[in-house]
Scaffold this motif. Structure first.
Motif, PDB file in Angstrom:
ATOM      1  N   SER A 172       0.837  -1.202   0.000  1.00 29.18           N
ATOM      2  CA  SER A 172       0.000   0.000   0.000  1.00 29.18           C
ATOM      3  C   SER A 172       0.868   1.247   0.000  1.00 29.18           C
ATOM      4  O   SER A 172       2.040   1.213   0.386  1.00 29.18           O
ATOM      5  CB  SER A 172      -0.933   0.010   1.222  1.00 29.18           C
ATOM      6  N   GLN A 194      -5.994   4.122 -10.519  1.00 34.78           N
ATOM      7  CA  GLN A 194      -7.214   3.337 -10.344  1.00 34.78           C
ATOM      8  C   GLN A 194      -7.228   2.059 -11.174  1.00 34.78           C
ATOM      9  O   GLN A 194      -8.001   1.145 -10.890  1.00 34.78           O
ATOM     10  CB  GLN A 194      -8.422   4.207 -10.669  1.00 34.78           C
ATOM     11  N   CYS A 205      -5.167  -0.080  -8.443  1.00 32.12           N
ATOM     12  CA  CYS A 205      -5.290   0.133  -6.998  1.00 32.12           C
ATOM     13  C   CYS A 205      -6.707   0.530  -6.603  1.00 32.12           C
ATOM     14  O   CYS A 205      -7.461   1.081  -7.400  1.00 32.12           O
ATOM     15  CB  CYS A 205      -4.350   1.251  -6.522  1.00 32.12           C
ATOM     16  N   GLU A 206      -7.028   0.270  -5.341  1.00 32.74           N
ATOM     17  CA  GLU A 206      -8.160   0.901  -4.687  1.00 32.74           C
ATOM     18  C   GLU A 206      -7.633   2.203  -4.105  1.00 32.74           C
ATOM     19  O   GLU A 206      -6.624   2.199  -3.383  1.00 32.74           O
ATOM     20  CB  GLU A 206      -8.714   0.018  -3.570  1.00 32.74           C
ATOM     21  N   ARG A 231      -8.376   6.176  -2.243  1.00 31.18           N
ATOM     22  CA  ARG A 231      -9.292   7.048  -1.502  1.00 31.18           C
ATOM     23  C   ARG A 231      -8.495   8.174  -0.864  1.00 31.18           C
ATOM     24  O   ARG A 231      -7.307   8.024  -0.565  1.00 31.18           O
ATOM     25  CB  ARG A 231     -10.052   6.281  -0.421  1.00 31.18           C
ATOM     26  N   ASP A 276      -4.327   0.947  -2.074  1.00 29.44           N
ATOM     27  CA  ASP A 276      -4.079  -0.478  -1.848  1.00 29.44           C
ATOM     28  C   ASP A 276      -3.873  -1.150  -3.197  1.00 29.44           C
ATOM     29  O   ASP A 276      -4.724  -1.045  -4.088  1.00 29.44           O
ATOM     30  CB  ASP A 276      -5.255  -1.138  -1.125  1.00 29.44           C
ATOM     31  N   LEU A 288      -4.061  -3.765  -5.994  1.00 32.70           N
ATOM     32  CA  LEU A 288      -4.910  -4.887  -6.366  1.00 32.70           C
ATOM     33  C   LEU A 288      -4.030  -6.070  -6.769  1.00 32.70           C
ATOM     34  O   LEU A 288      -2.910  -5.881  -7.264  1.00 32.70           O
ATOM     35  CB  LEU A 288      -5.817  -4.504  -7.532  1.00 32.70           C
ATOM     36  N   ARG A 311      -7.423  -4.035 -13.074  1.00 33.45           N
ATOM     37  CA  ARG A 311      -8.869  -4.182 -13.273  1.00 33.45           C
ATOM     38  C   ARG A 311      -9.207  -4.693 -14.672  1.00 33.45           C
ATOM     39  O   ARG A 311     -10.176  -5.430 -14.850  1.00 33.45           O
ATOM     40  CB  ARG A 311      -9.563  -2.829 -13.053  1.00 33.45           C
TER      41      ARG A 311
END
Length: 280
Positions: A147, A177, A180-181, A183, A207, A209, A213
């Motif tokens: 992370s 994105q 990763c996640e 925020r 974080d 992935l 995706r």
């Protein structure tokens, strides 16, 4: 500002060692130890992880990371003036702090940390974006880190989490994105720093992935996205004309409208285009 350990308050440390922040190094120090501990907690459980920190300065976040239980912290500090202050922290936490007097853009940080690895840093403004792009584009994925918990100018943080359709959406949003996640964990006003910067700041948590995706070659995707947003006011067929002589056909094959602009294309669309661009 109460202490989180038995070491002196940061204002005293700065006064003792003459550590005035240097604009040329992008330095803005966080002096509230409760705040630095809060940032450390954004990274999650640190007890079983090695943590990389960039630009620790007088060691406010360093102390937060150690107080929150980091197995070991490797701090890369370019400014030699900060080394005596960091040495005092290392003495207070035997065997848990390694300080490298080096340039974060040049040092092989991975070799100095044992997995699992986390990166937590109040990044110097002048190298923050470049470091983030490097961490998001390693030669292999999953990356060598679990992370990223990073302080940026609020404008940069907004670009990392931006969605398609807005002015903030761009290369950083796609690269972050896609894999990763992401925020925004917390915001910080200028007065939280010494000296106060002219802009607000924010802590972004990413974080990794296990896999991206959408399928795409990372190098091709990065090249296409960079070209598309370099001329974001132009239609895709114009912005990307240098990528292939038949770019309009390739855009259509990827399910994209050649007359759209980059900010209208979702991550899945860029990945589809990267797959088409990979073909002869």
């Amino acid at each position: 500002m109460s202490a989180i350990d038995g070491l002196p308050p940061l204002r005293d440390v700065i006064a003792t060692h003459g550590l005035s922040a240097r604009k040329a190094l992008g330095q803005n120090f966080l002096l509230d130890l409760n705040l630095t501990a809060k940032i450390a907690r954004v990274a999650g459980d640190l007890s079983g992880a090695d943590v990389l920190e960039i630009g620790p300065g007088p060691g406010g976040l360093t102390r937060g990371l150690l107080a929150e239980g980091a197995r070991r912290v490797v701090a890369i500090e370019k400014d030699a003036r900060c080394l005596p202050a960091l040495a005092e922290i290392a003495e207070a936490y035997p065997g848990r702090l390694i300080v490298l007097n080096d340039d974060a853009l040049a040092v092989d940080w991975e070799a100095n940390l044992t997995p699992p690895r986390k990166i937590v840093a109040n990044l110097p403004y002048n190298v923050g974006t470049e470091l983030l792009v490097r961490w998001l584009t390693p030669k292999r994925w999953p990356p060598p880190w679990e992370s990223l918990t990073l302080m940026f100018q609020r404008e940069v943080a907004d670009r990392i989490v931006a969605q398609p359709g807005g002015k903030a959406y761009g290369r950083l949003a796609v690269l972050a994105q896609w894999r990763c996640e992401v925020r925004i964990a917390m915001g910080l006003p200028p007065e939280a720093f010494t000296p106060p910067p002219k802009v607000h700041s924010a802590v972004v948590h990413l974080d990794a992935l296990p896999a991206p995706r959408f399928e795409a070659d990372a190098a091709i995707l990065s090249r296409v996205v960079k070209a598309a947003f370099a001329q974001r006011r132009k239609m895709l067929r114009a912005a990307l004309k240098g990528q292939a002589p038949d770019i309009e056909d390739r855009l259509i094959a990827a399910g994209l409208k050649p007359t759209d602009r980059a900010e209208q294309v979702p991550i899945e669309g860029f990945c589809a285009l990267a797959r088409v661009m990979a073909k002869p």
